[in-house]
Design an enzyme around this catalytic site. Structure first.
Site, short mmCIF file in Angstrom:
data_model
loop_
_atom_site.label_atom_id
_atom_site.label_comp_id
_atom_site.label_asym_id
_atom_site.label_seq_id
_atom_site.Cartn_x
_atom_site.Cartn_y
_atom_site.Cartn_z
N LYS A 5 -4.09 9.01 11.04
CA LYS A 5 -4.83 7.79 10.70
C LYS A 5 -6.19 7.87 11.36
O LYS A 5 -6.37 8.52 12.41
CB LYS A 5 -4.10 6.54 11.20
CG LYS A 5 -4.42 5.29 10.40
CD LYS A 5 -3.76 5.35 9.03
CE LYS A 5 -4.01 4.07 8.23
NZ LYS A 5 -3.27 4.10 6.95
N SER B 262 -1.73 10.18 -3.45
CA SER B 262 -2.67 11.04 -2.74
C SER B 262 -2.15 12.48 -2.69
O SER B 262 -2.91 13.44 -2.80
CB SER B 262 -2.90 10.53 -1.32
OG SER B 262 -3.76 9.41 -1.32
N THR C 249 -0.58 1.96 -4.74
CA THR C 249 0.20 1.25 -3.71
C THR C 249 0.86 0.01 -4.29
O THR C 249 2.06 -0.24 -4.07
CB THR C 249 -0.70 0.88 -2.52
OG1 THR C 249 -1.35 2.06 -2.03
CG2 THR C 249 0.14 0.28 -1.40
#
Length: 476
Positions: free
Chosen positions: A111, A367, A199
């Site tokens: 992240k 992704s 998402t």
């Protein structure tokens, strides 16, 4: 009117992730040392760099955390927010490790974050900050198609990803797989169709599959399926909007929508596209025709409903408001919207909480498809689409000749259609969410001591990461 979207956090986010991990670890076979390795953040890169903003130079604080190297590359988004700090980035990186494991995406978790409010900067200044951040990552070997692959997150999108790609390619000229250094890119720069809605669509697929499990619905006193189910969604950003859109199209009733400036409620349900249009015209979802405004936006979380979807920020359901939650199913579209204390309260109430580390994995799944597309250097569907269409037409013609009957032009078009890129992306995402839900549910059902799906999801993730370390021979 209250304008706080979430209560202030009173605890360490990374510690709460570790707490959930420890709760699940006791139900796995791995020894303490392996569990400690799985839990630990492998690499934390905290940086400060100067950028000229207007007539002055500003020192920017930023992070990139690689939580696990059990599989490479690492994968995780980059967020632009004033709330970014090391604890948050470490927690989100850890969740990425477990998320990728659950949905069988072969990445380690990572992240990134830049501690800025993007609204305070011009596009030119944001570009300078993003490019400098990317250069810092390249300098320390924290980005690359086989090392660490960033993606969009809160406050970022296709534009920022295109800046990252261009900066990386300028510093790594001639790298044949360079397009795979980042995902969430514009289509023209190697992006994949279906990424934007991924998402929210994944949230829909996951909850739809849960609602099709008859025995789980019977326990909640609900009928299987989505038709007529009352849905409350917090956050009308990219994820919340697409989740609302797909639930609405499936026949569910969107009874309450919650935003930072207020909430609106309608027992008959609302069309999210019309709400979005109203917000674009007025600047707010409030006063939407046919709905009533709620005095305090957070009260929307406590509205009586079948499915509650927090799709905004962390910690919006805590020990204070959890007892008042009336939803039978909570789908965590946001990262960490429920505190550990609230988890325990909801479990005792019999609420099914579908955890974030599974449910919002649609983004990383697609992704992964984009990364594969970049490495293969060919668009999905390009090789097989026309062949499939010609074969389907031929089969249809044979059947028509044998039966003496003709199908309608509309049916002929549907049957003949060969899958293009977005069809294959949707299909892959649907299969991923279907398989992952049942893996988590299996872990939940086979151990009577596990009392919630979050713990079951952690168990499934820990087992997969532990098996990877074992196969690598790191622990002889």
């Amino acid at each position: 009117m209250a304008n706080a979207l979430a209560p202030e956090a009173h605890y360490n986010f990374f510690s709460s992730v570790e707490r959930s991990f420890d709760k699940a670890a006791q139900f796995t076979k791995w020894e303490k040392g392996i569990l400690e390795q799985i839990k630990a953040c492998n690499s934390v890169y905290r940086m400060r760099f100067p950028v000229r903003v207007g007539s002055s130079i500003e020192v920017i604080e930023a992070y990139r955390v690689q939580h696990s190297h059990h599989k490479l590359p690492c994968k995780g988004g980059i967020r632009f927010s004033e709330e970014v700090n090391q604890d948050e980035v470490m927690a989100l990186a850890a969740l990425m490790t477990y998320k990728c494991a659950i949905v069988n995406v072969p990445f380690g978790g990572a992240k990134g974050g830049i501690k800025i409010n993007p609204r305070n900067y011009t596009p030119f200044q944001l570009e300078a900050i993003t490019r400098r951040y990317t250069a810092e990552l390249v300098k320390k070997n924290f980005i690359g198609p086989g090392i660490d692959v960033p993606a969009p997150d809160y406050g970022t999108g296709e534009r920022e990803m295109s800046w990252i790609l261009d900066t990386y390619m300028s510093l790594r000229p001639g790298e044949v797989d360079g397009l795979g250094c980042v995902t969430g890119k514009p289509i023209a720069q190697g992006g994949v169709r279906g990424r934007k809605e991924a998402t929210g669509l994944g949230v829909f697929y996951g909850l739809r599959e849960l609602c099709n499990v008859k025995e789980d619905m019977e326990k909640l006193g609900l009928e299987p399926g989505l038709d007529g189910k009352r849905v409350v969604i917090q956050g009308l950003g990219n994820v919340g909007y697409h989740a609302a859109k797909y639930f609405y199209e499936a026949g569910s009733k969107i009874t309450c929508l919650i935003e930072f400036d207020g909430a609106i409620y309608s027992e008959k349900g609302m069309n999210p596209d019309e709400v979005l249009k109203h917000r674009q015209e007025t600047g707010s979802i409030l006063n939407f025709p046919g709905s009533k405004n709620l005095t305090i936006n957070m009260e929307g979380l406590e509205v009586d409903c079948d499915i509650l979807i927090p799709a905004a920020l962390e910690n919006v359901i805590d020990a204070d408001n959890a007892p008042r939650i009336k939803a039978k199913i909570i789908g965590e579209a946001a990262n960490g919207p429920i505190t550990p204390e609230a988890d325990e309260i909801l479990a005792k109430k019999g609420v099914i909480v579908v955890p974030d580390m599974f449910l919002n994995a649609g983004g990383v799944t697609v992704s992964y498809f984009e990364w594969l597309k970049n490495l293969s250097h060919v668009r999905y569907g390009r090789l097989g689409k026309r062949f499939d269409e010609n074969m389907n037409i031929h089969i249809l013609q044979v059947i028509e000749d044998l039966t003496g009957k003709k199908v309608s032009a509309q049916e002929r078009k549907f049957i003949a259609h060969g899958a293009d890129e977005v069809d294959l992306v949707y299909s892959g995402l649907e299969e991923t969410m279907y398989t992952a839900l049942h893996e988590v549910r299996e872990a939940y059902m086979k151990n009577p001591k596990i009392n919630d799906m979050r713990t079951a999801a952690y168990v499934a993730a820990i087992d997969k990461v532990g098996a990877s370390y074992e196969q690598l021979g790191i622990f002889p």
